[in-house]
Structures are given as structure tokens and as C-alpha cells.
Design a protein around this motif. Structure first.
Motif, PDB file in Angstrom:
ATOM      1  N   THR A  52       0.873  -1.163   0.000  1.00  0.00           N
ATOM      2  CA  THR A  52       0.000   0.000   0.000  1.00  0.00           C
ATOM      3  C   THR A  52       0.914   1.217   0.000  1.00  0.00           C
ATOM      4  OG1 THR A  52      -1.656  -1.188   1.309  1.00  0.00           O
ATOM      5  CG2 THR A  52      -1.865   1.214   1.201  1.00  0.00           C
ATOM      6  N   TRP A  53       0.643   2.147  -0.931  1.00  0.00           N
ATOM      7  CA  TRP A  53       1.435   3.365  -1.093  1.00  0.00           C
ATOM      8  C   TRP A  53       0.557   4.575  -0.809  1.00  0.00           C
ATOM      9  CZ3 TRP A  53       6.504   2.542  -1.945  1.00  0.00           C
ATOM     10  CH2 TRP A  53       6.866   1.274  -2.407  1.00  0.00           C
ATOM     11  N   GLY A  54       1.180   5.662  -0.400  1.00  0.00           N
ATOM     12  CA  GLY A  54       0.448   6.889  -0.102  1.00  0.00           C
ATOM     13  C   GLY A  54      -0.204   7.508  -1.324  1.00  0.00           C
ATOM     14  N   SER A  55       0.456   7.386  -2.483  1.00  0.00           N
ATOM     15  CA  SER A  55      -0.088   7.975  -3.707  1.00  0.00           C
ATOM     16  C   SER A  55       0.541   7.308  -4.923  1.00  0.00           C
ATOM     17  CB  SER A  55       0.188   9.479  -3.772  1.00  0.00           C
ATOM     18  OG  SER A  55       1.569   9.716  -3.988  1.00  0.00           O
ATOM     19  N   ILE A  56      -0.065   7.483  -6.076  1.00  0.00           N
ATOM     20  CA  ILE A  56       0.487   6.946  -7.313  1.00  0.00           C
ATOM     21  C   ILE A  56       1.808   7.633  -7.637  1.00  0.00           C
ATOM     22  CG2 ILE A  56      -0.790   8.506  -8.848  1.00  0.00           C
ATOM     23  CD1 ILE A  56      -0.152   4.805  -9.590  1.00  0.00           C
ATOM     24  N   GLU A  57       1.942   8.900  -7.295  1.00  0.00           N
ATOM     25  CA  GLU A  57       3.187   9.623  -7.550  1.00  0.00           C
ATOM     26  C   GLU A  57       4.337   9.046  -6.727  1.00  0.00           C
ATOM     27  OE1 GLU A  57      -0.255  12.013  -8.702  1.00  0.00           O
ATOM     28  OE2 GLU A  57       0.244  11.166  -6.748  1.00  0.00           O
ATOM     29  N   GLN A  58       4.064   8.699  -5.475  1.00  0.00           N
ATOM     30  CA  GLN A  58       5.097   8.075  -4.644  1.00  0.00           C
ATOM     31  C   GLN A  58       5.497   6.717  -5.213  1.00  0.00           C
ATOM     32  OE1 GLN A  58       2.950   8.308  -0.902  1.00  0.00           O
ATOM     33  NE2 GLN A  58       4.426   9.826  -0.138  1.00  0.00           N
ATOM     34  N   LEU A  59       4.515   5.942  -5.638  1.00  0.00           N
ATOM     35  CA  LEU A  59       4.803   4.641  -6.245  1.00  0.00           C
ATOM     36  C   LEU A  59       5.675   4.807  -7.480  1.00  0.00           C
ATOM     37  CD1 LEU A  59       4.456   1.613  -6.825  1.00  0.00           C
ATOM     38  CD2 LEU A  59       2.292   2.209  -7.954  1.00  0.00           C
ATOM     39  N   GLU A  60       5.301   5.713  -8.372  1.00  0.00           N
ATOM     40  CA  GLU A  60       6.055   5.914  -9.607  1.00  0.00           C
ATOM     41  C   GLU A  60       7.481   6.368  -9.331  1.00  0.00           C
ATOM     42  OE1 GLU A  60       3.376   8.557 -11.617  1.00  0.00           O
ATOM     43  OE2 GLU A  60       2.249   6.887 -12.512  1.00  0.00           O
ATOM     44  N   ALA A  61       7.667   7.246  -8.354  1.00  0.00           N
ATOM     45  CA  ALA A  61       9.016   7.693  -7.997  1.00  0.00           C
ATOM     46  C   ALA A  61       9.836   6.529  -7.453  1.00  0.00           C
ATOM     47  CB  ALA A  61       8.943   8.828  -6.985  1.00  0.00           C
ATOM     48  N   PHE A  62       9.223   5.695  -6.613  1.00  0.00           N
ATOM     49  CA  PHE A  62       9.920   4.531  -6.065  1.00  0.00           C
ATOM     50  C   PHE A  62      10.340   3.581  -7.176  1.00  0.00           C
ATOM     51  CE2 PHE A  62       9.704   0.132  -4.497  1.00  0.00           C
ATOM     52  CZ  PHE A  62      10.728   0.175  -3.551  1.00  0.00           C
ATOM     53  N   LEU A  63       9.434   3.279  -8.076  1.00  0.00           N
ATOM     54  CA  LEU A  63       9.732   2.327  -9.149  1.00  0.00           C
ATOM     55  C   LEU A  63      10.803   2.850 -10.101  1.00  0.00           C
ATOM     56  CD1 LEU A  63       6.148   1.050 -10.009  1.00  0.00           C
ATOM     57  CD2 LEU A  63       7.930  -0.122  -8.678  1.00  0.00           C
ATOM     58  N   GLY A  64      10.954   4.146 -10.224  1.00  0.00           N
ATOM     59  CA  GLY A  64      11.945   4.723 -11.113  1.00  0.00           C
ATOM     60  C   GLY A  64      13.298   4.977 -10.483  1.00  0.00           C
ATOM     61  N   ALA A  65      13.435   4.693  -9.209  1.00  0.00           N
ATOM     62  CA  ALA A  65      14.674   4.998  -8.481  1.00  0.00           C
ATOM     63  C   ALA A  65      15.812   4.050  -8.871  1.00  0.00           C
ATOM     64  CB  ALA A  65      14.425   4.920  -6.980  1.00  0.00           C
ATOM     65  N   ASP A  66      16.985   4.620  -9.100  1.00  0.00           N
ATOM     66  CA  ASP A  66      18.163   3.819  -9.461  1.00  0.00           C
ATOM     67  C   ASP A  66      18.551   2.845  -8.354  1.00  0.00           C
ATOM     68  OD1 ASP A  66      18.414   4.967 -11.963  1.00  0.00           O
ATOM     69  OD2 ASP A  66      19.797   6.531 -11.252  1.00  0.00           O
ATOM     70  N   ASP A  67      18.409   3.263  -7.080  1.00  0.00           N
ATOM     71  CA  ASP A  67      18.805   2.370  -5.992  1.00  0.00           C
ATOM     72  C   ASP A  67      17.908   1.141  -5.905  1.00  0.00           C
ATOM     73  OD1 ASP A  67      16.755   4.047  -5.108  1.00  0.00           O
ATOM     74  OD2 ASP A  67      17.563   4.264  -3.098  1.00  0.00           O
ATOM     75  N   LEU A  68      16.669   1.230  -6.399  1.00  0.00           N
ATOM     76  CA  LEU A  68      15.798   0.052  -6.432  1.00  0.00           C
ATOM     77  C   LEU A  68      16.357  -0.978  -7.412  1.00  0.00           C
ATOM     78  CD1 LEU A  68      13.252  -1.547  -5.743  1.00  0.00           C
ATOM     79  CD2 LEU A  68      12.075  -0.254  -7.541  1.00  0.00           C
ATOM     80  N   LYS A  69      16.749  -0.532  -8.590  1.00  0.00           N
ATOM     81  CA  LYS A  69      17.293  -1.447  -9.591  1.00  0.00           C
ATOM     82  C   LYS A  69      18.561  -2.118  -9.077  1.00  0.00           C
ATOM     83  CE  LYS A  69      15.208   1.284 -13.185  1.00  0.00           C
ATOM     84  NZ  LYS A  69      15.301   2.593 -13.715  1.00  0.00           N
ATOM     85  N   GLU A  70      19.420  -1.362  -8.418  1.00  0.00           N
ATOM     86  CA  GLU A  70      20.647  -1.924  -7.854  1.00  0.00           C
ATOM     87  C   GLU A  70      20.331  -2.951  -6.771  1.00  0.00           C
ATOM     88  OE1 GLU A  70      23.100   1.320  -6.527  1.00  0.00           O
ATOM     89  OE2 GLU A  70      22.955   2.325  -8.468  1.00  0.00           O
ATOM     90  N   ALA A  71      19.388  -2.616  -5.903  1.00  0.00           N
ATOM     91  CA  ALA A  71      19.017  -3.523  -4.812  1.00  0.00           C
ATOM     92  C   ALA A  71      18.411  -4.812  -5.353  1.00  0.00           C
ATOM     93  CB  ALA A  71      18.036  -2.830  -3.870  1.00  0.00           C
ATOM     94  N   MET A  72      17.603  -4.715  -6.410  1.00  0.00           N
ATOM     95  CA  MET A  72      16.999  -5.908  -6.990  1.00  0.00           C
ATOM     96  C   MET A  72      18.077  -6.826  -7.579  1.00  0.00           C
ATOM     97  SD  MET A  72      13.545  -4.315  -8.682  1.00  0.00           S
ATOM     98  CE  MET A  72      13.082  -5.820  -9.505  1.00  0.00           C
ATOM     99  N   GLY A  73      19.063  -6.254  -8.227  1.00  0.00           N
ATOM    100  CA  GLY A  73      20.153  -7.055  -8.770  1.00  0.00           C
ATOM    101  C   GLY A  73      20.918  -7.765  -7.665  1.00  0.00           C
ATOM    102  N   ALA A  74      21.224  -7.052  -6.590  1.00  0.00           N
ATOM    103  CA  ALA A  74      21.953  -7.635  -5.463  1.00  0.00           C
ATOM    104  C   ALA A  74      21.127  -8.698  -4.746  1.00  0.00           C
ATOM    105  CB  ALA A  74      22.360  -6.543  -4.482  1.00  0.00           C
ATOM    106  N   ALA A  75      19.801  -8.595  -4.827  1.00  0.00           N
ATOM    107  CA  ALA A  75      18.907  -9.546  -4.156  1.00  0.00           C
ATOM    108  C   ALA A  75      18.708 -10.828  -4.956  1.00  0.00           C
ATOM    109  CB  ALA A  75      17.560  -8.894  -3.895  1.00  0.00           C
ATOM    110  N   GLY A  76      19.242 -10.866  -6.171  1.00  0.00           N
ATOM    111  CA  GLY A  76      19.111 -12.069  -6.987  1.00  0.00           C
ATOM    112  C   GLY A  76      17.836 -12.135  -7.805  1.00  0.00           C
TER     113      GLY A  76
END
Length: 92
Positions: A52-76
Motif C-alpha cells: 500500500t502506497w500513499g499515492s500513485i506519484e510516490q509509487l512511480e518515484a519509487f519504481l523509477g529509483a536507481d537504488d531500487l534497480k541496484e538492490a533488486m540485482g543484489a537480491a538475486g
């Protein structure tokens, strides 16, 4: 509020879960209100998260973050996640 269902294949669920848990502060600062995580029945290396996210804008910003992509790669994570945005109209 916005709910999402995300799932993707991972190398090892326990490794992924540890990385997911370690990313909690980033998720919370990005607007995550709550989550549920697990695996698909009969697919122990397919991880799912319902957020559950506070808003669609927060979700979109999270999904576009570079650190998310890096973390997903490190998580396998083995593939791009399937992301379903849910429009909740009622809750019991």
C-alpha cells in the motif's frame, strides 16, 4: 492510497527476503504504508509483494529509483517484475 501486487522470479527466496527487509527504510521514505510478502504456491522462487502506497506519484518515484534497480540485482532478482496496480473500492 494505492495498492500494488508485484511478483518476479528470484535465485533464492531467503536471499531475496533478507534484501527486501534491508530495504524497508527506503520503501517507507518512498511512501510505502504497509506490505505483505511471500511466494507463489508451488513456485518457491517466485516472490510476491502486495504494497500500500500513499499515492500513485510516490509509487512511480519509487519504481523509477536507481537504488531500487541496484538492490533488486543484489537480491538475486532474475527478471523484471510484473506490477499490477490495484484500484481498491471496498474492504471488509
Amino acid at each position: 492510497m494505492v495498492k500494488t501486487l508485484m511478483y518476479h522470479k528470484v535465485q533464492d527466496f531467503e536471499k531475496w527476503k533478507a534484501a527486501f527487509d534491508g530495504f524497508i527504510e527506503v520503501r517507507k521514505k518512498s511512501g510505502e504504508i504497509d506490505f505483505s510478502a511471500g511466494t507463489l504456491q508451488n513456485e518457491p522462487n517466485t516472490a510476491y509483494v502486495i504494497n500500500t502506497w500513499g499515492s500513485i506519484e510516490q509509487l512511480e518515484a519509487f519504481l523509477g529509483a536507481d537504488d531500487l534497480k541496484e538492490a533488486m540485482g543484489a537480491a538475486g532478482v532474475l527478471e523484471a517484475p510484473t506490477i499490477i496496480i490495484l484500484n481498491e473500492v471496498d474492504k471488509g
